[in-house]
Design a protein around this motif. Structure first.
Motif, PDB file in Angstrom:
ATOM      1  N   PRO A  20       0.815  -1.229   0.000  1.00  0.00           N
ATOM      2  CA  PRO A  20       0.000   0.000   0.000  1.00  0.00           C
ATOM      3  C   PRO A  20       0.841   1.268   0.000  1.00  0.00           C
ATOM      4  O   PRO A  20       0.484   2.255  -0.668  1.00  0.00           O
ATOM      5  N   GLU A  21       1.964   1.287   0.734  1.00  0.00           N
ATOM      6  CA  GLU A  21       2.801   2.490   0.767  1.00  0.00           C
ATOM      7  C   GLU A  21       3.460   2.764  -0.578  1.00  0.00           C
ATOM      8  O   GLU A  21       3.599   3.922  -0.997  1.00  0.00           O
ATOM      9  N   LEU A  22       3.873   1.708  -1.267  1.00  0.00           N
ATOM     10  CA  LEU A  22       4.465   1.886  -2.592  1.00  0.00           C
ATOM     11  C   LEU A  22       3.412   2.403  -3.573  1.00  0.00           C
ATOM     12  O   LEU A  22       3.680   3.301  -4.379  1.00  0.00           O
ATOM     13  N   CYS A  23       2.213   1.839  -3.511  1.00  0.00           N
ATOM     14  CA  CYS A  23       1.131   2.303  -4.384  1.00  0.00           C
ATOM     15  C   CYS A  23       0.785   3.767  -4.092  1.00  0.00           C
ATOM     16  O   CYS A  23       0.519   4.548  -5.017  1.00  0.00           O
ATOM     17  N   GLN A  24       0.858   4.131  -2.829  1.00  0.00           N
ATOM     18  CA  GLN A  24       0.590   5.521  -2.450  1.00  0.00           C
ATOM     19  C   GLN A  24       1.693   6.440  -2.971  1.00  0.00           C
ATOM     20  O   GLN A  24       1.422   7.553  -3.442  1.00  0.00           O
TER      21      GLN A  24
END
Length: 546
Positions: free
Chosen positions: A221-225
Motif C-alpha cells: 500500500p505504501e508503494l502504491c501511495q
C-alpha cells in the motif's frame, strides 16, 4: 506426411506447452514432459514502434494475435507428425517483463500501446519522483522493492499513462481499467477476456513493477501511495507454478484445439507464468544458491540464485524474485544484472547502419578481422542499466581511425555485449563474495560462436551453453507441468534430465595477453567517457546513417 503409429503416440506420454512472448518475437513450443524433448514450435516476429526519440511501443492486440497464430501453427505441425495434441496437459507462459499494458475490462480493448521495458519517455517522471525522496535518493524504495527508481520498471510507465493519456486516466477513475505486464494481458485474454478472464500475475513479474514488496510477496500500500496508483487496478499475485485458469474458446483459433487446457506458471493450458529471465533460470536448472545464468536476447540478463532470502546489492544490481514453484512453496530470490542493449545492437547495425543484411552476418563480418583495433562501442540506446542506472547516458563509438571499417565496428559491437556482461559479473562477485567458476548461457545470441568465445576470454572463466537453447520456454513448461493439479513434470533433482552442453574455455595465457582489445582497456573507460559527455559521437535507437 509420415504419421506415428497409435502405440508410439501413447508412449509419448504427457506433453506441456509454453508461450514464450519476448520483445522481438512470440513462440509456442511443445515439450515431452518425461524427456524434456522439444517436439515442435512456431515463431512470429513482433514489430516495435519508435514514435518519438526514446519511445518504444508494441501493439497488445498484435502480441495476442501472434500467440494465437503460434499456438495454431504448432498444433498443426504436431498433427502432421501424428502427435495427439490432447496430450498437452498444461501451458506455461514466459514473457518480456516490465512492459506495461492498460486495458478496458468492459470492452476488452487496450487503452494505449504497450510501453516496452526499455522505453525512456518516463525520464522526467523518474526525476520528479526521485526529487520527492529524502536526499533525492534513487534507492529510496530499494529496501522494499529491491529496485532503484528507474525508467525500466512498470510503475513509472503506469504513472506516465495515467498522467498523459486521457483514455487511461478516465478508465482508472471510472473503475474500468486493468493494469498488467504482458503475462497478465495474455492470461486474462486467453481465459475469457471480458467474459470472466482471470486477472493475475506471478511473483516474478510483480517484483519488476516497483509496487511489490519482495519481503511480504504482495502489493504494498505504501508503494502504491508513493506512485499514486489505485490498488484496485492491479492483478492478483500468484505463485509461478499453479493453475490460474483454463483456456477458453477463441474465434481466432480455427481448431479451438487447446480449449480447456489449464494455464499455470508462465502460461499453461492450465495457465501459469514466469517472467522470461526467471523462466530461463528454471530452464537452466539453477535451483541451488550460487548458480547463475546469463540470457542474451534483446538485452542481456545475468541472474544469480541467492536462495530463500532476498540479498540487497551494494554494487548496483537488482534484487528480484527468482521463482515460487507452488502456492505453498517458499519463494527463491536472485541478484540480477540487467543490460538494456545486447542483441538489439546487432539489429541496429542491420536496420540503422545497414552494414549487415541479417543478424547472422555479424559473426562472419567480425571474424573477418578478429579484433576491433581499438574501436569501442557503448550501445547505451536506452541509457545505462546495471550497475550504473544512468538514464541520461547515450551510446558512443570511439577509437575510430582511418583504418576502421564496418568489420571492426561489428567486432566492437560483439565486444560491447561481452564487456557489459563482465561489468555485471564483477558486481555480482563482489556482492556474493564467491566468484562464479563458470557462466551458463542461453538466448538467441549464443548461436554466435565468436561471441561466446569472446565472452569466455573477457570473463576469464568457461562459458557453458546447453545444446537445447530454448531454456526460457523449457522453464515455463517445467513450472506449468509441475503445478499442483497437473503434476506431469517432476522438478526433483534426481528426476531432472541431464543436459548436454557446449563449452567455451578462455583462451588467455597466464600473462593475461589474449585476443587484441579483450582486456587491454576495461569497459569502464568508454563508459566513463560516455557519462562525462567527453565524446561528441552520440547514438540512439533512431539514429540512422545513410
Amino acid at each position: 506426411h509420415w504419421r506415428m503409429a497409435a502405440s508410439d503416440r501413447i508412449m509419448l506420454g504427457p506433453l506441456v506447452g509454453a508461450i514464450d512472448q519476448g520483445t522481438s518475437s512470440t513462440r509456442f513450443l511443445v515439450f515431452n514432459a518425461k524427456t524434456a524433448e522439444l517436439l515442435s514450435h512456431h515463431q512470429v516476429e513482433i514489430k516495435q514502434k519508435f514514435p518519438k526519440e526514446g519511445w518504444v511501443e508494441q501493439d497488445p492486440m498484435q502480441i495476442l494475435q501472434s500467440v494465437y497464430e503460434c499456438m495454431e501453427r504448432t498444433c498443426e505441425k504436431l498433427a502432421q507428425l501424428g502427435i495427439d495434441i490432447s496430450n498437452i496437459k498444461a501451458i506455461g507462459v514466459s514473457n518480456q517483463r516490465e512492459t506495461t499494458v492498460v486495458w478496458d475490462k468492459i470492452t476488452g480493448e487496450p487503452l494505449y500501446n504497450a510501453i516496452v521495458w526499455l522505453d525512456l519517455r518516463t525520464q522526467s517522471t523518474v526525476e520528479r519522483l526521485i526529487n520527492r525522496t529524502p536526499g533525492k535518493n534513487k534507492n529510496h524504495l530499494k529496501h522494499k522493492t529491491g529496485l532503484p527508481i528507474s525508467t525500466y520498471f512498470s510503475a513509472v510507465k503506469l504513472r506516465w499513462l495515467m498522467d498523459n493519456v486521457d483514455e487511461v486516466r478516465s478508465a482508472v477513475h471510472s473503475g474500468r481499467a486493468m493494469f498488467g505486464t504482458i503475462d497478465s494481458w495474455l492470461i486474462w485474454s486467453l481465459t475469457g477476456a471480458k467474459n470472466g478472464g482471470v486477472h493475475c500475475t506471478d511473483v516474478t513479474n510483480a517484483s519488476r513493477t516497483m509496487l511489490f514488496n519482495v519481503h511480504t510477496l504482495d502489493w504494498d500500500p505504501e508503494l502504491c501511495q508513493f506512485f499514486d496508483i489505485p490498488m484496485e487496478i492491479l492483478p492478483k499475485v500468484r505463485s509461478s507454478s499453479e493453475i490460474y485458469g483454463l483456456i477458453k474458446i477463441c474465434s481466432s483459433m480455427k481448431s479451438g484445439s487447446l480449449t480447456g487446457v489449464p494455464i499455470s506458471g508462465r502460461c499453461t493450458l492450465v495457465l501459469q507464468c514466469l517472467g522470461d529471465q526467471s523462466a530461463a533460470l528454471v530452464g537452466q536448472m539453477c535451483f541451488k544458491d550460487g548458480q547463475a545464468k546469463n540470457t542474451y536476447g534483446t538485452g542481456c540478463f545475468l541472474l544469480y540464485n541467492t536462495g530463500q532470502k532476498p540479498v540487497m546489492s551494494e554494487h548496483g544490481l537488482l534484487t528480484t524474485v527468482a521463482y515460487k514453484l507452488g502456492r505453498d512453496k517458499s519463494a527463491c530470490y536472485a541478484l540480477e544484472g540487467s543490460v538494456a542493449i545486447a542483441g538489439a545492437v546487432v539489429c541496429w547495425l542491420k536496420d540503422n547502419l545497414g552494414i549487415i543484411q541479417s543478424p547472422e552476418e555479424v559473426e562472419k563480418l567480425a571474424a573477418s578481422v578478429g579484433t576491433s583495433y581499438g574501436c569501442y562501442f557503448v550501445p547505451a540506446f536506452s541509457g545505462l542499466y546495471a550497475p550504473y542506472w544512468e538514464p541520461s547516458a547515450r551510446g558512443i563509438i570511439c577509437g575510430l581511425t582511418q583504418f576502421t571499417n564496418r568489420s571492426h565496428i561489428a567486432f566492437a559491437a560483439l565486444e560491447a555485449v561481452c564487456f557489459q556482461t563482465r561489468e555485471i559479473l564483477d558486481a555480482m562477485n563482489k556482492d556474493s563474495g564467491i566468484p562464479l567458476k563458470q557462466l551458463q548461457v542461453d538466448g538467441g545470441m549464443t548461436n554466435n560462436k565468436l561471441l561466446m568465445q569472446l565472452q569466455a576470454d573477457i570473463l576469464c572463466i568457461p562459458v557453458v551453453k546447453p545444446s537445447m537453447p530454448e531454456t526460457t520456454a523449457l522453464g515455463a513448461a517445467m513450472a506449468a507441468g509441475a503445478a499442483e493439479g497437473v503434476r506431469v513434470w517432476s522438478l526433483e533433482p534426481e528426476d531432472l534430465t541431464a543436459v548436454t552442453c557446449e563449452r567455451f574455455e578462455p583462451q588467455i595465457n597466464p600473462e593475461g595477453k589474449g585476443p587484441p582489445n579483450s582486456l587491454e582497456w576495461g569497459y569502464l573507460g568508454p563508459v566513463q567517457l560516455n557519462l562525462n559527455v567527453c565524446v561528441v559521437v552520440l547514438f540512439t535507437h533512431t539514429c540512422y546513417v545513410g
